[in-house]
Motif scaffolding. Structure first.
Motif, PDB file in Angstrom:
ATOM      1  N   ALA A  34       0.840  -1.203   0.000  1.00 45.63           N
ATOM      2  CA  ALA A  34       0.000   0.000   0.000  1.00 45.63           C
ATOM      3  C   ALA A  34       0.872   1.249   0.000  1.00 45.63           C
ATOM      4  O   ALA A  34       0.684   2.147  -0.833  1.00 45.63           O
ATOM      5  N   ARG A  66      -1.756  -4.294   2.380  1.00 47.54           N
ATOM      6  CA  ARG A  66      -3.184  -4.562   2.507  1.00 47.54           C
ATOM      7  C   ARG A  66      -3.484  -5.891   1.836  1.00 47.54           C
ATOM      8  O   ARG A  66      -2.750  -6.335   0.959  1.00 47.54           O
ATOM      9  N   GLU A 111      -9.320  -9.134   2.474  1.00 48.89           N
ATOM     10  CA  GLU A 111      -8.710  -7.956   3.087  1.00 48.89           C
ATOM     11  C   GLU A 111      -8.147  -8.237   4.484  1.00 48.89           C
ATOM     12  O   GLU A 111      -8.316  -7.456   5.411  1.00 48.89           O
ATOM     13  N   GLY A 131     -11.770  -3.823   6.898  1.00 53.23           N
ATOM     14  CA  GLY A 131     -10.492  -3.995   6.234  1.00 53.23           C
ATOM     15  C   GLY A 131      -9.347  -3.973   7.232  1.00 53.23           C
ATOM     16  O   GLY A 131      -9.509  -3.602   8.397  1.00 53.23           O
ATOM     17  N   SER A 132      -8.164  -4.349   6.780  1.00 55.87           N
ATOM     18  CA  SER A 132      -7.019  -4.418   7.677  1.00 55.87           C
ATOM     19  C   SER A 132      -5.746  -4.176   6.884  1.00 55.87           C
ATOM     20  O   SER A 132      -5.688  -4.419   5.677  1.00 55.87           O
ATOM     21  N   GLU A 133      -4.737  -3.677   7.576  1.00 53.36           N
ATOM     22  CA  GLU A 133      -3.419  -3.529   6.981  1.00 53.36           C
ATOM     23  C   GLU A 133      -2.362  -3.805   8.033  1.00 53.36           C
ATOM     24  O   GLU A 133      -2.617  -3.700   9.239  1.00 53.36           O
TER      25      GLU A 133
END
Length: 289
Positions: free
Chosen positions: A19, A34, A41, A108-110
């Motif tokens: 990302a 990401r 996600e 969502g997650s990162e």
């Protein structure tokens, strides 16, 4: 992507894309990933904090994505198929710390991974130096926050914590300091190549941090720790970085300082003159011995 057939083992493969990339210091590059849309996600990814590690699979130059033949039978079958591929084809695998995981309001997650970079570095170092948004990687990561890849586990009777790490362990050491409960006594030695690598951790612990900067002629880990006066009480030690330095420091803590060897966790992230592939082929050390 697949779910594994090994529900008792809290790890699976996740396909990720870069990302953002940010240079934190001369020796550290932060890459934020990401989840690929086909992989939910990162909805099933659950890092346990502290020194949470994962296996990162990177493409070779010229490849659009890492070559990892994911097998529905589970991650063990996938690793077997990956190992069977030619060296120049199969993805490069390296172990890294999850510096931080963040979740969005929409689910969502990162995750952030901090890479220690330097001249004449290996394939992961070279990849991080040229990383750009959109590039694809794969990780074998945790689906349960309580998993065996979190090694920093101070016993309940711990009265103070000792931490030593070099630049490769700086992300984990920083995450541990952020995790320590407010007021916890901690004596910390962090070794880095350059003065500009001193990235002060945010912590509510009662932490005394000593930076050992090699370009300034800092003493070795053992010399620095041996010269220190320790707090009173029962200690827990977490040591990570170059394996030769760890062994010497552990001998000092156990043999000369009288810390119970069962209360010393040490993780060799690298060894001078040996690649991670070579280090992985050696018999595993008893990290609490």
């Amino acid at each position: 992507m697949t779910t594994t057939a090994e529900p008792a083992i809290p790890f699976r493969f996740f396909s990720l894309r870069v990302a953002t990339v940010r240079r934190l210091s001369p020796s550290l590059v932060r890459v934020t990933f990401r989840g690929h849309p086909d992989d939910g996600e990162l909805a099933d990814f659950h890092a346990g904090g502290r020194d949470q590690s994962l296996s990162l699979f990177l493409p070779h130059p010229g490849q659009d994505a890492p070559v990892v033949p994911v097998d529905p039978a589970g991650y063990r079958a996938t690793l077997g198929a990956w190992r069977a591929l030619p060296d120049g084809v199969r993805a490069v695998m390296r172990s890294y710390t999850v510096r931080e995981q963040r979740r969005d309001d929409d689910g969502g997650s990162e995750i952030d991974i901090d890479f220690a970079v330097h001249e004449n570095g290996g394939p992961a170092c070279r990849w991080a130096e040229q990383a750009a948004p959109g590039q694809r990687v794969m990780v074998l990561g945790p689906t349960d926050a309580d998993n065996g890849s979190v090694r920093c586990r101070p016993p309940q009777d711990t009265e103070w914590v000792l931490i030593w790490g070099d630049e490769t362990a700086l992300p984990a050491a920083t995450a541990i300091l952020e995790w320590l409960p407010a007021g916890t006594k901690a004596r910390v030695w962090l070794e880095v190549p350059h003065a500009a690598d001193r990235l002060e951790p945010a912590t509510e612990a009662d932490a005394e941090i000593t930076w050992l900067v090699r370009e300034e002629g800092a003493p070795s880990a053992v010399e620095a720790v041996a010269a220190a006066e320790f707090p009173e009480g029962v200690a827990y030690a977490w040591l990570a970085g170059e394996s030769g330095s760890l062994k010497a420091l552990r001998r000092h803590l156990v043999g000369e300082r009288g810390i119970d060897r069962r209360r010393v966790t040490f993780v060799g992230y690298w060894r001078r003159g040996v690649s991670e592939d070579g280090l992985r082929e050696e018999p595993p050390a008893d990290e609490t011995a």
